[in-house]
Motif scaffolding. Structure first.
Motif, PDB file in Angstrom:
ATOM      1  N   UNK A 288       0.859  -1.187   0.000  1.00 64.45           N
ATOM      2  CA  UNK A 288       0.000   0.000   0.000  1.00 64.45           C
ATOM      3  C   UNK A 288       0.889   1.227   0.000  1.00 64.45           C
ATOM      4  N   UNK A 289       0.557   2.205  -0.842  1.00 58.85           N
ATOM      5  CA  UNK A 289       1.216   3.511  -0.811  1.00 58.85           C
ATOM      6  C   UNK A 289       0.148   4.588  -0.690  1.00 58.85           C
ATOM      7  N   UNK A 290       0.570   5.769  -0.298  1.00 57.14           N
ATOM      8  CA  UNK A 290      -0.357   6.879  -0.106  1.00 57.14           C
ATOM      9  C   UNK A 290      -1.166   7.106  -1.387  1.00 57.14           C
ATOM     10  N   UNK A 291      -2.501   7.112  -1.303  1.00 51.66           N
ATOM     11  CA  UNK A 291      -3.313   7.335  -2.505  1.00 51.66           C
ATOM     12  C   UNK A 291      -3.036   8.663  -3.195  1.00 51.66           C
ATOM     13  N   UNK A 292      -2.429   9.621  -2.494  1.00 52.73           N
ATOM     14  CA  UNK A 292      -2.137  10.917  -3.108  1.00 52.73           C
ATOM     15  C   UNK A 292      -1.280  10.770  -4.351  1.00 52.73           C
ATOM     16  N   UNK A 293      -0.484   9.727  -4.424  1.00 50.06           N
ATOM     17  CA  UNK A 293       0.433   9.554  -5.546  1.00 50.06           C
ATOM     18  C   UNK A 293      -0.200   8.761  -6.692  1.00 50.06           C
ATOM     19  N   UNK A 294      -1.467   8.368  -6.547  1.00 47.09           N
ATOM     20  CA  UNK A 294      -2.264   7.686  -7.579  1.00 47.09           C
ATOM     21  C   UNK A 294      -1.573   6.452  -8.145  1.00 47.09           C
TER      22      UNK A 294
ATOM     23  N   UNK B 273       9.545 -16.055  -6.383  1.00 47.45           N
ATOM     24  CA  UNK B 273       9.481 -15.220  -7.584  1.00 47.45           C
ATOM     25  C   UNK B 273       8.603 -13.991  -7.360  1.00 47.45           C
ATOM     26  N   UNK B 274       7.437 -14.198  -6.773  1.00 46.75           N
ATOM     27  CA  UNK B 274       6.559 -13.053  -6.528  1.00 46.75           C
ATOM     28  C   UNK B 274       7.189 -12.094  -5.524  1.00 46.75           C
ATOM     29  N   UNK B 275       7.806 -12.633  -4.482  1.00 45.81           N
ATOM     30  CA  UNK B 275       8.459 -11.778  -3.497  1.00 45.81           C
ATOM     31  C   UNK B 275       9.577 -10.961  -4.128  1.00 45.81           C
ATOM     32  N   UNK B 276      10.346 -11.579  -5.014  1.00 45.72           N
ATOM     33  CA  UNK B 276      11.436 -10.855  -5.676  1.00 45.72           C
ATOM     34  C   UNK B 276      10.892  -9.710  -6.520  1.00 45.72           C
ATOM     35  N   UNK B 277       9.783  -9.944  -7.221  1.00 49.05           N
ATOM     36  CA  UNK B 277       9.191  -8.885  -8.036  1.00 49.05           C
ATOM     37  C   UNK B 277       8.651  -7.756  -7.168  1.00 49.05           C
ATOM     38  N   UNK B 278       7.989  -8.107  -6.082  1.00 49.19           N
ATOM     39  CA  UNK B 278       7.456  -7.079  -5.187  1.00 49.19           C
ATOM     40  C   UNK B 278       8.570  -6.231  -4.591  1.00 49.19           C
ATOM     41  N   UNK B 279       9.666  -6.860  -4.216  1.00 46.07           N
ATOM     42  CA  UNK B 279      10.766  -6.112  -3.608  1.00 46.07           C
ATOM     43  C   UNK B 279      11.509  -5.261  -4.642  1.00 46.07           C
ATOM     44  N   UNK B 280      11.668  -5.785  -5.845  1.00 46.22           N
ATOM     45  CA  UNK B 280      12.437  -5.059  -6.864  1.00 46.22           C
ATOM     46  C   UNK B 280      11.627  -3.937  -7.487  1.00 46.22           C
ATOM     47  N   UNK B 281      10.327  -4.176  -7.760  1.00 51.87           N
ATOM     48  CA  UNK B 281       9.539  -3.213  -8.512  1.00 51.87           C
ATOM     49  C   UNK B 281       8.426  -2.557  -7.711  1.00 51.87           C
ATOM     50  N   UNK B 282       8.099  -3.115  -6.557  1.00 50.16           N
ATOM     51  CA  UNK B 282       7.049  -2.532  -5.734  1.00 50.16           C
ATOM     52  C   UNK B 282       7.565  -1.777  -4.527  1.00 50.16           C
ATOM     53  N   UNK B 283       8.498  -2.376  -3.799  1.00 53.15           N
ATOM     54  CA  UNK B 283       8.992  -1.779  -2.563  1.00 53.15           C
ATOM     55  C   UNK B 283       9.606  -0.396  -2.749  1.00 53.15           C
ATOM     56  N   UNK B 284      10.298  -0.107  -3.870  1.00 55.84           N
ATOM     57  CA  UNK B 284      10.817   1.260  -4.029  1.00 55.84           C
ATOM     58  C   UNK B 284       9.733   2.330  -3.956  1.00 55.84           C
ATOM     59  N   UNK B 285       8.524   2.002  -4.366  1.00 54.15           N
ATOM     60  CA  UNK B 285       7.443   2.995  -4.309  1.00 54.15           C
ATOM     61  C   UNK B 285       6.919   3.177  -2.894  1.00 54.15           C
ATOM     62  N   UNK B 286       7.034   2.153  -2.068  1.00 57.27           N
ATOM     63  CA  UNK B 286       6.745   2.309  -0.639  1.00 57.27           C
ATOM     64  C   UNK B 286       7.688   3.334  -0.024  1.00 57.27           C
ATOM     65  N   UNK B 287       8.981   3.159  -0.268  1.00 55.75           N
ATOM     66  CA  UNK B 287       9.962   4.080   0.306  1.00 55.75           C
ATOM     67  C   UNK B 287       9.801   5.490  -0.276  1.00 55.75           C
TER      68      UNK B 287
END
Length: 646
Positions: free
Chosen positions: A458-464, A493-507
């Protein structure tokens, strides 16, 4: 245990019929899986109200805007959404029929390159690839980049000078500058209409079954033996789900697409699973949103100064307008969660008065003659609508308890030349940026279960970014499932994708939230103003004193050992001047590049610093101060007998 319909295909149960779950269902079914989608909301099943029944739609069909309502189980659908260029590209690549279906029911394609400032548009028109020097300063001179376009120079082969130029021409375009501006297309659409379209597609897809009113209260698990795939002996293996009526359904894979309030995480713990620690940081913002329809007109009431939206951040609040499908749009205010005075915005009359008080966005609530003559609508979306009527021609809001679209079958459609609210103000609070993994140290916490969408990230909805990340996670899930039958390898595999391409947007979301909170919670607003182009003929704000300038971003600190980087706010400011910065930063905003790829890249940093060192400054955007906006909103309640918020 009741088995799913017998099939040679792998059986998948998806918990949650939101955007992530429905898209995953379609993709998995097309990959040969037998998919059952379950949701606790009875309204999650059945053909979506307001959409044409299967095989009955015609080219002239328009959805009943009043009947396409957010489901109770998707509260975020009552707020503004935009579906970024990467979301559109995902649909165009994997499910082009879904993209066509969205456009057929009125989703708006916003070509962001056409909403850029005029000088930026001129530069982009000359070509998308290469590294042009910033226009208007240095040795290049005013307008040089616009004349040469982005084809003028290719990637540097030597270090950049003080204004981001290089001593070499030629070479390959750097990865952070890749892509064509013509691909920067954002879909403007209400979340409710997106969900309805996805549900219709899932219901029509062979191999997909949707059941509403099914509350999952337990998981069917067995301990993994010593010979479990991937050597994960002793790790619980999820074999199915249990419902509140005691019935069970077995499955080869359970997908948690239940959103931020999904029960699966707690049910895993109850089943003896020890999930890894989650990352969670409060967003520090409360939202108030309202939807409207502008009768018979898909044009924009103003230019869009922030890509696919128009608005700004002001004195301890923000206000943005989101063009949506057909002739609808939404307005969202963001305020501090502790700001009790701003809670007055939950009242319809106060909310409308606050919108009309901000000159930048006020024209959206003004009536205007429909484009193309009375009673007609443009055949497709237009990018500018410079003319609007002098008066606010809004129809009254629905009666209390009526809800959006109450009344006639076509009640959601505004009369020609009028602006009509589609429902009451919605509030959303208590939000967190959150990453909830199911793998730690290369070891899955459980087998046979995978999480996507808000259940995972989940990320802040402000960033759409939310729906785009949810759709991406659904695609990563399908990639993992189709790559192997090994449940351990799928989880990795799913965890690797979430960390590589999803987690940066969390930070990135956490960093932007921290910078905004530093601005909003400081004693007094600083100067200069944040960038935005003036709104043509905008109504003046009815405030008694000079308007407060929109706030710029506060500088962020970095460690001495970190490479120099620019903040999102610094890049946003420079994007108003340098077409190369604009192109690269807009790709970042649309999830086509990552923060690490761009914000610390030496060439990009040099270009941003060059704009900062020049004499160029963005146009000032003003709006009521915090106290003025509160006073205007509270005063609007008096005629209707409302009471200010406590």
């Amino acid at each position: 245990m009741t088995a799913m319909p017998p099939a040679a295909a792998e059986r998948v149960v998806i918990v949650g019929a939101g955007a992530a779950g429905l898209l995953a269902a379609v993709l998995l079914a097309r990959a040969g899986r037998q998919v059952l989608v379950v949701d606790r909301d009875p309204a999650a099943a059945g053909w979506p109200p307001g959409l044409a029944a299967p095989r009955t739609a015609t080219p002239e069909f328009r959805p009943d805007l009043g009947a396409v309502l957010p489901r109770a189980g998707v509260p975020q659908a009552r707020h503004s959404h935009a579906f970024l260029a990467r979301f559109r590209a995902l649909l165009a690549t994997r499910t082009p029929d879904l993209l066509d279906a969205l456009l057929a029911v009125g989703a708006r394609e916003i070509r962001v390159a056409e909403t850029a400032p005029p000088e930026i548009r001129a530069a982009l028109a000359a070509g998308p690839t290469a590294l042009a020097a910033p226009a208007g300063f240095g040795a290049v001179g005013p307008g040089a980049a616009s004349a040469a376009g982005l084809n003028a120079l290719a990637a540097p082969s030597g270090p950049a000078d003080s204004v981001g130029r290089t001593d070499a021409v030629g070479g390959e375009v750097p990865s952070w500058l890749a892509g064509n501006p013509d691909e920067l297309i954002v879909l403007g659409c209400r979340r409710a209409l997106l969900d309805a379209t996805l549900r219709a597609a899932a219901l029509a897809e062979p191999g997909v079954t949707i059941q509403g009113g099914r509350r999952v209260t337990g998981l069917v698990t067995t301990p993994a033996g010593p010979s479990a795939p991937g050597g994960q002996g002793g790790v619980p293996w999820v074999r199915g789900v249990r419902f509140d009526d005691g019935a069970t359904v077995e499955a080869d894979l359970v997908v948690d697409a239940g959103g931020r309030l999904s029960p699966i995480h707690e049910l895993l713990i109850a089943a003896g699973v020890s999930p890894p620690p989650e990352l969670a940081v409060p967003c520090g913002i409360t939202y108030y949103s309202r939807f409207y329809a502008r009768g018979g007109d898909r044009s924009f009431a103003t230019e869009l100064n922030r890509g696919h939206t128009v608005g700004a951040s002001f004195d301890r609040y923000s206000c943005l307008v989101f063009p949506a499908d057909n002739d609808t749009f939404s307005v969202t205010f963001g305020v501090l969660p502790e700001d009790a005075e701003m809670r007055v915005l939950r009242h319809d009359a106060a909310f409308d008065a606050a919108v009309r008080a901000i000159g930048l966005v006020a024209p959206w609530l003004e009536g205007k003659p429909p484009v193309g003559g009375e009673g007609t609508e443009p055949s497709g979306p237009t990018n500018r609508g410079p003319a609007w009527g002098p008066a606010f021609a809004s129809a009254p809001a629905p009666a209390a308890g009526a809800g959006a679209g109450a009344g006639s079958a076509d009640s959601g459609r505004a009369p020609a030349g009028a602006v009509v609210p589609l429902g009451p103000v919605a509030a959303m609070a208590g939000l967190h940026n959150r990453f909830r993994p199911l793998v730690a140290g290369g070891r899955p916490a459980a087998l046979g279960v995978l999480a996507i969408g808000d259940a995972a990230l989940i990320t802040n909805p402000a960033h759409t970014r939310g729906t785009t990340l949810a759709a991406l996670s659904a695609s990563w899930l399908v990639d993992a499932v189709t790559a192997t039958r090994d449940p351990s390898e799928r989880a990795l595999r799913l965890d690797a994708a979430l960390r590589a391409e999803g987690l940066p947007w969390f930070h990135d979301s956490c960093a932007q939230d921290a910078a905004r909170l530093a601005r909003w919670r400081q004693p007094s607003p600083p100067a200069p103003a944040a960038p935005a182009r003036p709104t043509p003929s905008a109504s003046p704000a009815p405030s008694a004193s000079p308007a407060a300038p929109a706030r710029p971003a506060a500088p962020e600190q970095r460690r001495p050992d970190e490479p120099e980087a620019v903040t999102n706010s610094e890049a946003f400011l420079a994007a108003g001047r340098d077409p190369v910065v604009w192109h690269a930063f807009t790709r970042l905003q649309n999830l086509l590049a990552t923060p690490a790829d761009l914000l610390a890249h030496p060439d990009f940093v040099a270009r941003v610093r060059a704009v900062q060192a020049s004499d160029w400054r963005p146009p000032q955007v003003t709006g009521p101060s915090h106290d003025e906006l509160v006073a205007i909103a509270q005063a609007a309640l008096a005629p209707s007998g409302g009471e200010p918020a406590p």
